[in-house]
Design a protein around this motif. Structure first.
Motif, PDB file in Angstrom:
ATOM      1  N   LYS A  46       0.813  -1.224   0.000  1.00  0.00           N
ATOM      2  CA  LYS A  46       0.000   0.000   0.000  1.00  0.00           C
ATOM      3  C   LYS A  46       0.844   1.271   0.000  1.00  0.00           C
ATOM      4  CE  LYS A  46      -1.926  -1.576   3.791  1.00  0.00           C
ATOM      5  NZ  LYS A  46      -1.350  -2.950   3.718  1.00  0.00           N
ATOM      6  N   ARG A  49       3.376   3.980   4.638  1.00  0.00           N
ATOM      7  CA  ARG A  49       4.339   4.785   5.409  1.00  0.00           C
ATOM      8  C   ARG A  49       4.854   5.956   4.576  1.00  0.00           C
ATOM      9  NH1 ARG A  49       3.935  -0.178   6.011  1.00  0.00           N
ATOM     10  NH2 ARG A  49       3.865  -1.235   8.029  1.00  0.00           N
ATOM     11  N   HIS A  78      10.880  -0.780   5.388  1.00  0.00           N
ATOM     12  CA  HIS A  78       9.688  -1.635   5.528  1.00  0.00           C
ATOM     13  C   HIS A  78       9.881  -2.930   4.721  1.00  0.00           C
ATOM     14  CE1 HIS A  78       5.572  -2.976   5.490  1.00  0.00           C
ATOM     15  NE2 HIS A  78       5.394  -2.687   4.209  1.00  0.00           N
ATOM     16  N   SER A  81      12.214  -5.306   6.319  1.00  0.00           N
ATOM     17  CA  SER A  81      11.637  -5.971   7.501  1.00  0.00           C
ATOM     18  C   SER A  81      10.717  -7.120   7.070  1.00  0.00           C
ATOM     19  CB  SER A  81      10.900  -4.962   8.391  1.00  0.00           C
ATOM     20  OG  SER A  81       9.608  -4.670   7.905  1.00  0.00           O
ATOM     21  N   ARG A  97       2.157 -11.248   0.039  1.00  0.00           N
ATOM     22  CA  ARG A  97       1.272 -10.555  -0.919  1.00  0.00           C
ATOM     23  C   ARG A  97       0.860 -11.499  -2.065  1.00  0.00           C
ATOM     24  NH1 ARG A  97       5.687  -6.010  -1.080  1.00  0.00           N
ATOM     25  NH2 ARG A  97       5.181  -4.754   0.745  1.00  0.00           N
ATOM     26  N   GLN A 159      10.720  -6.537  17.518  1.00  0.00           N
ATOM     27  CA  GLN A 159      10.708  -7.878  16.919  1.00  0.00           C
ATOM     28  C   GLN A 159      11.499  -8.858  17.792  1.00  0.00           C
ATOM     29  OE1 GLN A 159       8.954  -8.850  14.358  1.00  0.00           O
ATOM     30  NE2 GLN A 159       9.803 -10.897  14.118  1.00  0.00           N
ATOM     31  N   LYS A 183       7.499  -2.781  17.190  1.00  0.00           N
ATOM     32  CA  LYS A 183       7.623  -3.558  15.943  1.00  0.00           C
ATOM     33  C   LYS A 183       7.018  -2.815  14.745  1.00  0.00           C
ATOM     34  CE  LYS A 183       4.756  -7.004  15.061  1.00  0.00           C
ATOM     35  NZ  LYS A 183       4.030  -8.281  15.049  1.00  0.00           N
ATOM     36  N   PHE A 220      -2.843   0.600  13.488  1.00  0.00           N
ATOM     37  CA  PHE A 220      -2.483  -0.124  12.263  1.00  0.00           C
ATOM     38  C   PHE A 220      -2.198  -1.600  12.573  1.00  0.00           C
ATOM     39  CE2 PHE A 220       0.267  -1.560   8.849  1.00  0.00           C
ATOM     40  CZ  PHE A 220      -0.284  -0.954   7.724  1.00  0.00           C
ATOM     41  N   GLN A 221      -1.422  -1.841  13.635  1.00  0.00           N
ATOM     42  CA  GLN A 221      -1.077  -3.232  13.956  1.00  0.00           C
ATOM     43  C   GLN A 221      -2.287  -3.990  14.507  1.00  0.00           C
ATOM     44  OE1 GLN A 221       1.977  -5.060  13.344  1.00  0.00           O
ATOM     45  NE2 GLN A 221       0.466  -6.646  13.779  1.00  0.00           N
TER      46      GLN A 221
HETATM   47  C1  FPP Z   1       2.389  -5.084   7.190  1.00  0.00           C
HETATM   48  O1  FPP Z   1       2.452  -3.763   6.682  1.00  0.00           O
HETATM   49  C2  FPP Z   1       3.463  -5.163   8.186  1.00  0.00           C
HETATM   50  C3  FPP Z   1       3.331  -4.905   9.480  1.00  0.00           C
HETATM   51  C4  FPP Z   1       2.005  -4.687  10.105  1.00  0.00           C
HETATM   52  C5  FPP Z   1       4.568  -4.792  10.335  1.00  0.00           C
HETATM   53  C6  FPP Z   1       4.983  -6.067  10.963  1.00  0.00           C
HETATM   54  C7  FPP Z   1       6.328  -5.876  11.543  1.00  0.00           C
HETATM   55  C8  FPP Z   1       7.428  -6.433  11.038  1.00  0.00           C
HETATM   56  C9  FPP Z   1       7.357  -7.331   9.859  1.00  0.00           C
HETATM   57  C10 FPP Z   1       8.735  -6.081  11.682  1.00  0.00           C
HETATM   58  C11 FPP Z   1       9.735  -7.156  11.481  1.00  0.00           C
HETATM   59  C12 FPP Z   1      11.057  -6.658  11.883  1.00  0.00           C
HETATM   60  C13 FPP Z   1      12.221  -7.246  11.572  1.00  0.00           C
HETATM   61  C14 FPP Z   1      13.455  -6.576  11.981  1.00  0.00           C
HETATM   62  C15 FPP Z   1      12.326  -8.514  10.834  1.00  0.00           C
HETATM   63  P1  FPP Z   1       1.591  -3.273   5.448  1.00  0.00           P
HETATM   64  O2  FPP Z   1       0.164  -3.673   5.652  1.00  0.00           O
HETATM   65  O3  FPP Z   1       1.873  -1.827   5.250  1.00  0.00           O
HETATM   66  O4  FPP Z   1       2.188  -4.123   4.239  1.00  0.00           O
HETATM   67  P2  FPP Z   1       2.141  -3.811   2.683  1.00  0.00           P
HETATM   68  O5  FPP Z   1       3.435  -3.156   2.341  1.00  0.00           O
HETATM   69  O6  FPP Z   1       2.021  -5.183   2.050  1.00  0.00           O
HETATM   70  O7  FPP Z   1       0.954  -2.928   2.393  1.00  0.00           O
END
Ligand code: FPP
Ligand code: MG
Length: 290
Positions: A46, A49, A78, A81, A97, A159, A183, A220-221
């Protein structure tokens, strides 16, 4: 306002800039690592950020081009990660995805390096003096803010705590909130505070962005957790594991309202930020969330 149109315009700007950074001739010795980085970066998700960063510039009435390096840096971090999160040692997810995860496509060795490459590139984008011809003391503060958000007291720290806590069967709400805030929340907060720094926002504006980002980041989380639960995924370290789905939804709405209340000091130029907060939380009602 038409949020979908806004998203499309901003995504084009971000992707245009990212594309410039990710062009490497196929005969280059670095072609493979660039292919692996590109694979998860494009078409990406999406871009929430990086769009928040441009929306922050809009709220301040400033030129989006000044903050495009921040937007690219956030997408790079992002993406790293996600690549590392999918690795067998962490979540061991074969798909991302709807496509094979990076390590399934390129192998674990290259996937680890693709993540490392993206993380490092983020700091290359932000510190590039040629694109950032402003005040270098402010640039340094912006770089520091990104490092704090992504590092061991931010995303990586969150994390790492989650990895350790997974050994325990249950997780209490305060611990869960702490993990989520670090995280996921820290990078979302940084998407607001870094442009605020670079664009020399007032203290009041900076604090408002920070609080908007914190509340939206946690919301968001929680929404991400709700969507996983609705897909039938049972996660121990998720909000639905400690409260009912209705309670999770009420919490997400409460956080969104708190985020929105922070924007009262801004005029209508902050409309995109207001709509994005609503969009993030409304996604919990979507039938086919992405
Ligand atoms: C989905 O984002 C992702 C999250 C909600 C974050 C989860 C956290 C991590 C994966 C941190 C991991 C950290 C390390 C260091 C490995 P989104 O819905 O914006 O995804 P999109 O880009 O597919 O839209
Ligand atoms: Mg995961």
């Amino acid at each position: 306002m038409d949020l979908q149109k806004y998203f499309k315009t901003k995504k084009e700007m971000i992707d245009g800039m990212l594309e410039k950074h990710f062009q490497v001739p196929s005969e280059s010795p670095f072609a493979e690592i660039y292919d692996a980085m590109r694979y998860t970066l494009f078409p990406g998700g999406k871009r929430i950020r990086s769009i928040l960063t441009l929306a922050a510039a809009d709220a301040l009435g400033k030129d989006n081009n000044t903050v495009l390096p921040i937007a690219c840096a956030l997408e790079a971090i992002h993406t790293y990660s996600l690549i590392h999160d999918d690795l067998p040692a962490l979540d061991n997810d074969d798909t991302r995805r709807g496509m094979p995860s990076n390590h399934i496509k390129f192998g674990e060795d290259i996937a680890i390096l693709a993540g490392d490459g993206l993380l490092t590139l983020a700091f290359e984008f932000l510190s590039n003096i040629e694109t950032q011809n402003g005040d270098s003391a402010i640039l340094l503060e912006a770089i520091y803010e990104l490092a704090r958000a992504a590092g061991p007291r931010g995303m990586v720290g969150g994390q790492a705590c989650e990895v350790r806590k997974r050994k325990e069967k249950e997780c209490e709400l305060p611990v869960l909130q702490f993990l989520h805030i670090h995280k996921t929340g820290m990078l979302i907060r940084a998407a607001l505070t870094i442009p605020a720094k670079l664009l020399k926002a007032s203290n009041k504006e900076y604090e408002a962005f920070k609080s908007y980002g914190e509340n939206l980041g946690l919301a968001f989380q929680i929404v991400d957790d709700i969507q996983d639960a609705q897909k039938g995924k049972k996660e121990n370290f998720s909000f639905p594991s400690v409260m009912s789905l209705d309670e999770c939804k009420a919490r997400a709405i409460e956080l969104k309202d708190k985020a929105l209340s922070q924007l009262s000091i801004f005029d209508k130029k902050a409309e995109p930020l207001r709509h994005i907060a609503t969009f993030v939380v409304e996604r919990m009602h979507a039938k086919n969330p992405n």
